[in-house]
Design an enzyme around this catalytic site. Sequence first.
Site, short mmCIF file in Angstrom:
data_model
loop_
_atom_site.label_atom_id
_atom_site.label_comp_id
_atom_site.label_asym_id
_atom_site.label_seq_id
_atom_site.Cartn_x
_atom_site.Cartn_y
_atom_site.Cartn_z
CB CYS A 145 4.29 -0.48 2.03
SG CYS A 145 2.99 -1.47 2.77
CG ASP A 153 15.46 23.54 -35.26
OD1 ASP A 153 15.87 24.68 -35.52
OD2 ASP A 153 15.95 22.51 -35.74
CG ASP A 174 17.61 22.54 -32.11
OD1 ASP A 174 18.01 23.67 -32.38
OD2 ASP A 174 17.06 21.79 -32.94
CB CYS A 212 -0.92 0.02 1.22
SG CYS A 212 -0.04 0.16 2.79
CG ASP A 248 18.62 18.44 -34.29
OD1 ASP A 248 18.93 18.73 -33.12
OD2 ASP A 248 19.24 18.85 -35.28
#
Length: 759
Positions: free
Chosen positions: A29, A445, A650, A26, A646
């Site tokens: 935990c 771009d 960039d 749960c 790309d």
Amino acid sequence: MSASAAASPSSERRERVRIPVSGMTCAACQARVQRALAEQPGVSDASVNLMMETAAVTYDPSIATPEGLVHAIRDTGYGAELPVDELSPLEEQEARDRAQQAELDALTRKAIASGIAVAVAWTVSMMHVSARPYVLLALALLVMAWAGRHIFVRAFTSLTHHSADMNTLIAAGTGAAFVYSLIATFAPRVFTANGVAPDLYYESVVIIIALVLAGNVMESRAKRRTSGALRALVDLQPATARIVRDDAEINVPVSSVQAGDVLLVRPGERIPVDGEVVSGNSAVDESMLTGESMPVEKGAGDRVIGATINRTGAFRYRAANLGADSVLARIVRLMRDAQSSRAPIQALADRVSSVFVPVVISLSVATFVIWFVTAHAAGGTPGTAFVRAFAVAVAVLIIACPCAMGLAVPTAVMVATGRGAEVGVLIKGGEALQRVGDVTAVVLDKTGTITEGSPEVTDIFVAPSSTRDENELLALAASLESQSEHPLADAIVRRASERSLARTEVESFASVTGRGATGVAGGVALEIGNAALMADWSVDVSPLASRASALASDGKTTVYVAANGALAGLIAVADPIRATSRAAIQRLRGMGLAVVMLTGDDERTAQSIARSVGIERVVAGVLPEGKVAEIVRLQREGAVVAMVGDGINDAPALAQADVGMAMGTGAAIATEAGDVVLMRSDLGAAAQAIELSRRTMRTMKQNLFWAFVYNVIGIPVAAGVLYPAFGILLTPVIASAAMAFSSFSVVTNSLRLKRANLS
């Protein structure tokens, strides 16, 4: 991490380890394990995932060790083992699948056995025989000692570590019911002396544990469905490969293939491993990577990727990038890490879960006291008051299971990342998944993003004062540009090759970022680039300036060529717009997003491309640092910015943006440049990523809402707030059924994302 810590020498040494954790059931935990890891010296980040049953820890190896982290997890009462380093991501996923299936099988057996015990208990309960209490006792003992044994063991372990979790609530409730029934069986006068019938709750114990186990089975099955995308990827890899040795074909296990082996693939077969085609031609279906159904033509020198499908011709290829370095393995690793990560919204559930169980136990005790006092004050005997108060308190314990809170976020992350992979979108973790949905502006771009990224030479003009012809100009330019990796340079070199023009030896070369290149080829000093580069070298471009302007108006990029300090000519290059770009940009704008184009190209070319695809805001002529500055400006205006590029040129802009989306092909899938990898070169994938994120966030919020509301409503109802007005009380059996349904409903809601239409 603090500024001082960030500056410390040790903070530069970071390693990451994924540790399998067992026994978590749960949110409490999960929160306890995570808190224990985060408190360890040297740990900078810890992410514990209940669904994946893993802890991903970033630590300083000079301070912490994996062994110490495993010990810290075990100290919390949960199991942990060091990961097996020699396993590849594919092998690790297969091992995890086997473990999940084994767990599901074991739970199913226990649930079926408990269900049979329930049927027997009901039958026996209707029989009026003296042995009835003892038969029910035996059934309850059997179910508790075997089918539900793990519940009581984990509850006891939690108590020995001074903590509590879901198992504590269930064990306390059923354990109390069992002890009550045991007293009623062997010492009934304790109750009859107080005027209370010695009722038995053995069947309730059996039914509650059976319902809990049934919920566990449904939850386990749903968990396997959420990781179905990962399992499907692993299953794609063929078991065998056909190796060509001494002109003979030999079938061998894929694990036996070595780098450099030549493999043969026939039509209709899956490609076993990554490699490069050496002979033959075909069309390969790479949809498992890109989501794009159109096959890709392959010939000598082209890359092929393991697990893709050869559609038409047979070909031979040389194996490369095996095992953990393969594209498929890297995708599995990326998805596994993404699914193991945490979305920031999870912090809300964690804060509640950390105090939830102790609060529920306190509420159960308070409920017992209130009911006992009230029933006694209303004239009931102490025994009668005790029985009523006891049943209500047990119902509170059982209905308040925090499983649903623990599953609310990670189930949605797992399903969403799997759905994204199906359409060619890899999202690197829960944090990125959440940020994508907050995006308000998308920066694009131009080259390789809006356009194809494979420019072609369209026009060549020789300067009036030059004595060279068109081919000589092209050969000179191609000689120097052969040293460059820029797409425009590649177009010039390809055109020269198409004309079979001989290139001269390059004696020197220098790339000028955002402007072009300079150097010496065949004894001629060359400058090739835009007008800014020509101005740097005092080259007069006026003889061809009007021509360049006209070409730029048509969306073509112009490259001036200067030889020995004088203008030699002009080369025009056009990068075709992707067929899907306009529709994708219209969709982004339709989603309420601002769309901006950033490019190092000149203003006229940029504006022409922008008009063609429907972009109104254009920033042209910017260097990489200029793109970063523009993104910073948008962020200062309050925009949440996604940058699509790309992933290489960039990279600074992708890093600066709130969300970096790296466009790439299957061969470059493991790029680290962005938060999101778009596996197909299509801007539509960016729109799909944003749509997926928005839907996922809605699902997470729905899950958390219902998980919280379930407890906000369920606990008071179980405590009896509706009893004075409506006479409604929840029995422990009904409470356990509601608890099981809550977890199942959260997982099922997340699974709806598998069918999400992202088109």
